[in-house]
Write a protein that holds these residues in place. Structure first.
Motif, PDB file in Angstrom:
ATOM      1  N   TYR A  28       0.854  -1.184   0.000  1.00 29.67           N
ATOM      2  CA  TYR A  28       0.000   0.000   0.000  1.00 29.67           C
ATOM      3  C   TYR A  28       0.890   1.234   0.000  1.00 29.67           C
ATOM      4  O   TYR A  28       1.892   1.297   0.715  1.00 29.67           O
ATOM      5  CB  TYR A  28      -0.891   0.013   1.248  1.00 29.67           C
ATOM      6  CG  TYR A  28      -1.620   1.308   1.457  1.00 29.67           C
ATOM      7  CD1 TYR A  28      -2.835   1.548   0.825  1.00 29.67           C
ATOM      8  CD2 TYR A  28      -1.098   2.304   2.272  1.00 29.67           C
ATOM      9  CE1 TYR A  28      -3.513   2.745   1.015  1.00 29.67           C
ATOM     10  CE2 TYR A  28      -1.763   3.502   2.461  1.00 29.67           C
ATOM     11  CZ  TYR A  28      -2.966   3.712   1.830  1.00 29.67           C
ATOM     12  OH  TYR A  28      -3.625   4.903   2.010  1.00 29.67           O
ATOM     13  N   TYR A  51      -2.728  10.425  -3.701  1.00 27.86           N
ATOM     14  CA  TYR A  51      -3.317   9.237  -4.312  1.00 27.86           C
ATOM     15  C   TYR A  51      -2.958   8.025  -3.470  1.00 27.86           C
ATOM     16  O   TYR A  51      -1.844   7.919  -2.962  1.00 27.86           O
ATOM     17  CB  TYR A  51      -2.793   9.031  -5.729  1.00 27.86           C
ATOM     18  CG  TYR A  51      -3.460   9.903  -6.758  1.00 27.86           C
ATOM     19  CD1 TYR A  51      -4.598   9.471  -7.435  1.00 27.86           C
ATOM     20  CD2 TYR A  51      -2.951  11.158  -7.057  1.00 27.86           C
ATOM     21  CE1 TYR A  51      -5.210  10.269  -8.384  1.00 27.86           C
ATOM     22  CE2 TYR A  51      -3.557  11.963  -8.006  1.00 27.86           C
ATOM     23  CZ  TYR A  51      -4.685  11.509  -8.667  1.00 27.86           C
ATOM     24  OH  TYR A  51      -5.284  12.300  -9.604  1.00 27.86           O
ATOM     25  N   GLU A  52      -3.908   7.106  -3.368  1.00 26.85           N
ATOM     26  CA  GLU A  52      -3.685   5.833  -2.702  1.00 26.85           C
ATOM     27  C   GLU A  52      -3.640   4.752  -3.773  1.00 26.85           C
ATOM     28  O   GLU A  52      -4.452   4.764  -4.702  1.00 26.85           O
ATOM     29  CB  GLU A  52      -4.835   5.497  -1.753  1.00 26.85           C
ATOM     30  CG  GLU A  52      -4.966   6.389  -0.553  1.00 26.85           C
ATOM     31  CD  GLU A  52      -6.143   5.957   0.286  1.00 26.85           C
ATOM     32  OE1 GLU A  52      -5.978   5.027   1.110  1.00 26.85           O
ATOM     33  OE2 GLU A  52      -7.225   6.539   0.105  1.00 26.85           O
ATOM     34  N   ARG A  68      -6.677   3.966  -6.437  1.00 27.38           N
ATOM     35  CA  ARG A  68      -7.990   4.367  -5.926  1.00 27.38           C
ATOM     36  C   ARG A  68      -8.328   5.760  -6.427  1.00 27.38           C
ATOM     37  O   ARG A  68      -7.547   6.699  -6.271  1.00 27.38           O
ATOM     38  CB  ARG A  68      -7.982   4.370  -4.401  1.00 27.38           C
ATOM     39  CG  ARG A  68      -9.343   4.679  -3.822  1.00 27.38           C
ATOM     40  CD  ARG A  68      -9.300   4.659  -2.325  1.00 27.38           C
ATOM     41  NE  ARG A  68     -10.651   4.608  -1.779  1.00 27.38           N
ATOM     42  CZ  ARG A  68     -10.971   5.094  -0.609  1.00 27.38           C
ATOM     43  NH1 ARG A  68     -10.053   5.647   0.162  1.00 27.38           N
ATOM     44  NH2 ARG A  68     -12.207   5.005  -0.181  1.00 27.38           N
ATOM     45  N   CYS A  69      -9.489   5.884  -7.034  1.00 25.35           N
ATOM     46  CA  CYS A  69      -9.984   7.180  -7.497  1.00 25.35           C
ATOM     47  C   CYS A  69     -11.143   7.572  -6.593  1.00 25.35           C
ATOM     48  O   CYS A  69     -12.314   7.425  -6.947  1.00 25.35           O
ATOM     49  CB  CYS A  69     -10.441   7.088  -8.941  1.00 25.35           C
ATOM     50  SG  CYS A  69      -9.134   6.576 -10.059  1.00 25.35           S
ATOM     51  N   THR A  71     -13.868   7.248  -3.668  1.00 27.41           N
ATOM     52  CA  THR A  71     -14.717   6.104  -3.324  1.00 27.41           C
ATOM     53  C   THR A  71     -15.548   5.648  -4.519  1.00 27.41           C
ATOM     54  O   THR A  71     -16.364   4.745  -4.383  1.00 27.41           O
ATOM     55  CB  THR A  71     -15.666   6.455  -2.165  1.00 27.41           C
ATOM     56  OG1 THR A  71     -16.490   7.548  -2.564  1.00 27.41           O
ATOM     57  CG2 THR A  71     -14.885   6.801  -0.909  1.00 27.41           C
ATOM     58  N   LEU A  74     -11.858   2.599  -9.305  1.00 26.53           N
ATOM     59  CA  LEU A  74     -10.479   2.124  -9.240  1.00 26.53           C
ATOM     60  C   LEU A  74      -9.945   2.058 -10.660  1.00 26.53           C
ATOM     61  O   LEU A  74     -10.698   1.792 -11.596  1.00 26.53           O
ATOM     62  CB  LEU A  74     -10.407   0.712  -8.634  1.00 26.53           C
ATOM     63  CG  LEU A  74     -10.940   0.510  -7.228  1.00 26.53           C
ATOM     64  CD1 LEU A  74     -10.941  -0.977  -6.890  1.00 26.53           C
ATOM     65  CD2 LEU A  74     -10.099   1.276  -6.222  1.00 26.53           C
ATOM     66  N   VAL A  97      -8.982  -5.291  -1.808  1.00 26.26           N
ATOM     67  CA  VAL A  97      -9.684  -4.031  -2.094  1.00 26.26           C
ATOM     68  C   VAL A  97     -10.696  -3.732  -0.993  1.00 26.26           C
ATOM     69  O   VAL A  97     -10.749  -2.623  -0.478  1.00 26.26           O
ATOM     70  CB  VAL A  97     -10.361  -4.075  -3.486  1.00 26.26           C
ATOM     71  CG1 VAL A  97     -11.303  -2.894  -3.671  1.00 26.26           C
ATOM     72  CG2 VAL A  97      -9.302  -4.087  -4.588  1.00 26.26           C
ATOM     73  N   TRP A 101     -10.091  -0.545   1.222  1.00 30.95           N
ATOM     74  CA  TRP A 101     -11.035   0.508   0.849  1.00 30.95           C
ATOM     75  C   TRP A 101     -12.479  -0.018   0.878  1.00 30.95           C
ATOM     76  O   TRP A 101     -13.126  -0.153  -0.163  1.00 30.95           O
ATOM     77  CB  TRP A 101     -10.714   1.040  -0.538  1.00 30.95           C
ATOM     78  CG  TRP A 101      -9.317   1.542  -0.692  1.00 30.95           C
ATOM     79  CD1 TRP A 101      -8.660   2.428   0.099  1.00 30.95           C
ATOM     80  CD2 TRP A 101      -8.388   1.184  -1.732  1.00 30.95           C
ATOM     81  NE1 TRP A 101      -7.387   2.651  -0.374  1.00 30.95           N
ATOM     82  CE2 TRP A 101      -7.201   1.900  -1.505  1.00 30.95           C
ATOM     83  CE3 TRP A 101      -8.456   0.345  -2.837  1.00 30.95           C
ATOM     84  CZ2 TRP A 101      -6.090   1.795  -2.328  1.00 30.95           C
ATOM     85  CZ3 TRP A 101      -7.345   0.237  -3.665  1.00 30.95           C
ATOM     86  CH2 TRP A 101      -6.174   0.959  -3.408  1.00 30.95           C
ATOM     87  N   ASN A 104     -15.323   1.649  -1.227  1.00 31.60           N
ATOM     88  CA  ASN A 104     -15.427   1.473  -2.675  1.00 31.60           C
ATOM     89  C   ASN A 104     -16.349   0.291  -2.977  1.00 31.60           C
ATOM     90  O   ASN A 104     -16.080  -0.830  -2.554  1.00 31.60           O
ATOM     91  CB  ASN A 104     -14.050   1.251  -3.305  1.00 31.60           C
ATOM     92  CG  ASN A 104     -13.245   2.518  -3.367  1.00 31.60           C
ATOM     93  OD1 ASN A 104     -12.814   3.032  -2.337  1.00 31.60           O
ATOM     94  ND2 ASN A 104     -13.053   3.027  -4.565  1.00 31.60           N
TER      95      ASN A 104
END
Length: 140
Positions: A28, A51-52, A68-69, A71, A74, A97, A101, A104
């Motif tokens: 991560y 950005y993550e 990740r864009c 919530t 992706l 995922v 997150w 998401n």
């Protein structure tokens, strides 16, 4: 983010800057990234945003990235060398995922200008398949 940008981010990211989630497999990372943004009138500006993303590896060799864009979506990319070897689907099967997150819930299928119209249904079907593995729904 375009495939070229994802590939560049993947190649430039040093794994020592990332936190291992599954040792020697999935890492991560969260960091500020400078991107060029269209103003809609033919001009551009630059924006720096956090950005993550997850980096998928085979030991020390980077294979793919899941960005990740927010919530709402992706983006993912696998290096050519590792395509058609289940790199992304196997990583998604870990449930990573949802673990990282859980907010998401959806993903969309994005077409680039390079995607031939006849290839688009195949790309959509693949994205839908991968979304299912990840426990995500396709966004209309």
């Amino acid at each position: 983010m375009k495939d070229e940008q994802l590939e560049s981010l993947l190649k430039k990211t040093d794994l020592s800057e990332c936190m291992p989630l599954i040792y020697n497999y999935i890492y991560y990372c969260k960091k500020p990234i400078k991107t060029r943004v269209s103003r809609g009138d033919g001009t551009y500006r630059y924006s720096v945003d956090d950005y993550e993303f997850l980096i998928i590896t085979n030991g020390e060799e980077k294979q793919g990235i899941i960005l990740r864009c927010g919530t709402v979506d992706l983006h993912w990319f696998v290096l050519n060398k590792w395509r058609n070897q289940h790199v992304l689907s196997n990583a998604l099967r870990t449930g990573i995922v949802n673990d990282v997150w859980p907010e998401n819930k959806t993903i969309s299928c994005c077409y680039s200008w390079r995607d031939k119209v006849i290839d688009r249904p195949k790309k959509y079907a693949m994205t839908e398949y991968l979304a299912g593995i990840a426990g995500l729904k396709m966004k209309d």
